[in-house]
Design a protein around this motif. Sequence first.
Motif, PDB file in Angstrom:
ATOM      1  N   GLY A 422       1.261  19.406  12.153  1.00 14.59           N
ATOM      2  CA  GLY A 422       1.923  19.484  13.452  1.00 14.59           C
ATOM      3  C   GLY A 422       0.904  19.427  14.566  1.00 14.59           C
ATOM      4  N   ILE A 423       1.212  18.657  15.592  1.00  8.23           N
ATOM      5  CA  ILE A 423       0.374  18.580  16.785  1.00  8.23           C
ATOM      6  C   ILE A 423       1.136  19.052  18.010  1.00  8.23           C
ATOM      7  CG2 ILE A 423       0.923  16.129  17.139  1.00  8.23           C
ATOM      8  CD1 ILE A 423      -2.381  17.888  18.058  1.00  8.23           C
ATOM      9  N   SER A 424       2.466  18.835  18.023  1.00 13.16           N
ATOM     10  CA  SER A 424       3.248  19.176  19.215  1.00 13.16           C
ATOM     11  C   SER A 424       3.160  20.660  19.541  1.00 13.16           C
ATOM     12  CB  SER A 424       4.715  18.773  19.022  1.00 13.16           C
ATOM     13  OG  SER A 424       4.844  17.371  18.934  1.00 13.16           O
ATOM     14  N   GLN A 425       3.175  21.512  18.511  1.00 12.00           N
ATOM     15  CA  GLN A 425       3.092  22.944  18.787  1.00 12.00           C
ATOM     16  C   GLN A 425       1.741  23.311  19.393  1.00 12.00           C
ATOM     17  OE1 GLN A 425       2.398  21.752  15.857  1.00 12.00           O
ATOM     18  NE2 GLN A 425       1.243  23.145  14.561  1.00 12.00           N
ATOM     19  N   MET A 426       0.674  22.617  18.968  1.00 11.38           N
ATOM     20  CA  MET A 426      -0.647  22.876  19.540  1.00 11.38           C
ATOM     21  C   MET A 426      -0.702  22.455  21.000  1.00 11.38           C
ATOM     22  SD  MET A 426      -3.259  21.671  16.540  1.00 11.38           S
ATOM     23  CE  MET A 426      -3.101  22.198  14.835  1.00 11.38           C
ATOM     24  N   LEU A 427      -0.079  21.316  21.316  1.00 12.52           N
ATOM     25  CA  LEU A 427      -0.091  20.815  22.690  1.00 12.52           C
ATOM     26  C   LEU A 427       0.715  21.725  23.609  1.00 12.52           C
ATOM     27  CD1 LEU A 427       0.354  16.984  21.998  1.00 12.52           C
ATOM     28  CD2 LEU A 427      -1.760  18.285  22.315  1.00 12.52           C
ATOM     29  N   ALA A 428       1.863  22.225  23.107  1.00  6.76           N
ATOM     30  CA  ALA A 428       2.665  23.151  23.902  1.00  6.76           C
ATOM     31  C   ALA A 428       1.906  24.457  24.117  1.00  6.76           C
ATOM     32  CB  ALA A 428       4.002  23.408  23.210  1.00  6.76           C
TER      33      ALA A 428
END
Length: 513
Positions: A422-428
């Motif tokens: 997952g990358i989206s959770q890191m960006l958020a």
Amino acid sequence: MHLLMVAAENDALPNAKVGGVADVVRDCPKALVEKGLSVDVVIPDYGFDYLERHHIGVVHVPFAGQMQKLDVWKLAKSDEGVTQLLISHWEFSRHNGAVYCNDEPGRPFATDASKFALFNAAVCEALLQGLIRTPDVVHLHDWHSACVALLLKTDSRYKKLSHLFLAYTVHNLALQGIRPFKGDSSSLEAWFPSLGYNGERLCDPRYFDCFNPMRSAINLVDKVHLVSPTYCQEVLRPSDAEKGFFGGEGLEADLQAAYEQGRVVGILNGCEYPGMKLEDISLASLYQHAENALFQWMAKSPVLDSSYYIAHQRLLKFKKTQPFSGPLVTSVGRLTDQKALLLRQPFDKGLVLDELCQRLKQHNGYMIILGSGDAELEQIMTSVMARQENLLFLKGYAHFVGEYMYHLGDLFLMPSSFEPCGISQMLAMRAGQPCLVHGVGGLRDTVEHHVSGFSFQGESLASQSYELVTSFSDALELKRSQPEQWCAICEQAKNARFTWQSVAEGYLSGLYQ
């Protein structure tokens, strides 16, 4: 140490990104260079002739019964220590710049499998001829590069390269690139008719007459990398879709064997810090970017898509009611069952997504979902948007819309049924937005419940759905009733660090030896 990365995607180049692997191939080489490595990265040329580049040479590859001519290029501008390479052939660029193609039912992966098999053969030939510098380690990414391992380890033509250390990263075990061994123009024996191979090690465990590139790489390489420690353990167990568990997807026996041999490592992917700087972080800017994206999507067809029409009407309503008093819930990602299976589960008189919108309505909140993918899921999202006046579904992907959503959202929704990293959770989180996640894979390794975000679990689809709805309500209530604790969670999310420097250290100590 010199490293060669082989992949289908690379966000260091324009329009060469579809998923998170492109971020990895863009960012990780820079971190490895900081550790003293030199890195070459090679992908197919999807139509990059407009970039400034230098011609390295030509390779002639026997493929599908013919001698194919391919060109090897080096980009003029690359990050220091990272050399960006391209291999050109008409087959790679004939789909108007698309990285992947969708084939008709009954022939999954056919076009892409042939395309990437040719690309892989060209990489091996370029190594053999010295057009690509001989590396100490070849790092392969997903099934699209698996034939490099197959050829280097089984084709006598590449015997002098068979000693090369091969590392293989599995980014998404759900996509394995399965094709027949023979009897089809897109099959192993059609591509490499003179190749001698052991079918028992290369076949798909469920379809013995089919070649499984991912399984082949897992069995042939020196090290296998899963992109989070938790996912590394999950894939050792068989999937049970009825109970909502997604593990080895048929390859668990091979992964168990490799694990027992000490060939499997779980290293979490990283994120760039700081993130993109935005000029005007406001709802007005988000809405303007969203409207611009909608107009661009509408203009691609002479017939107006109902999803775009409803979304534009909803956007106009959101504009009229800003600023609104309640929380903004956001979600960014491809619409697949991996990401949205729980959202479409039945709940009460509607779906889970309907229930989330109703619970959010009690707090005067809005929800924005950005993403596209599976046509059935797109239609489900559109239908829920038509029913729920506080939901805006944007069917597509627009980079700036996503960036503004990360910065402006109060709660990021990511209830993936499985998530390798997952990358989206890191960006958020990087933007200070806490996430509500299903506690699986990389989500479990990045989001700490009630510390940097919120997570839920469950032993079945029904229980997971219930826990998602309950956790969602609890998070909204916490924001309303305990603002100090909420702010502390936001701060913890913002301060969490998953750096590529740490990833590079893990690669050097655990993956590349």
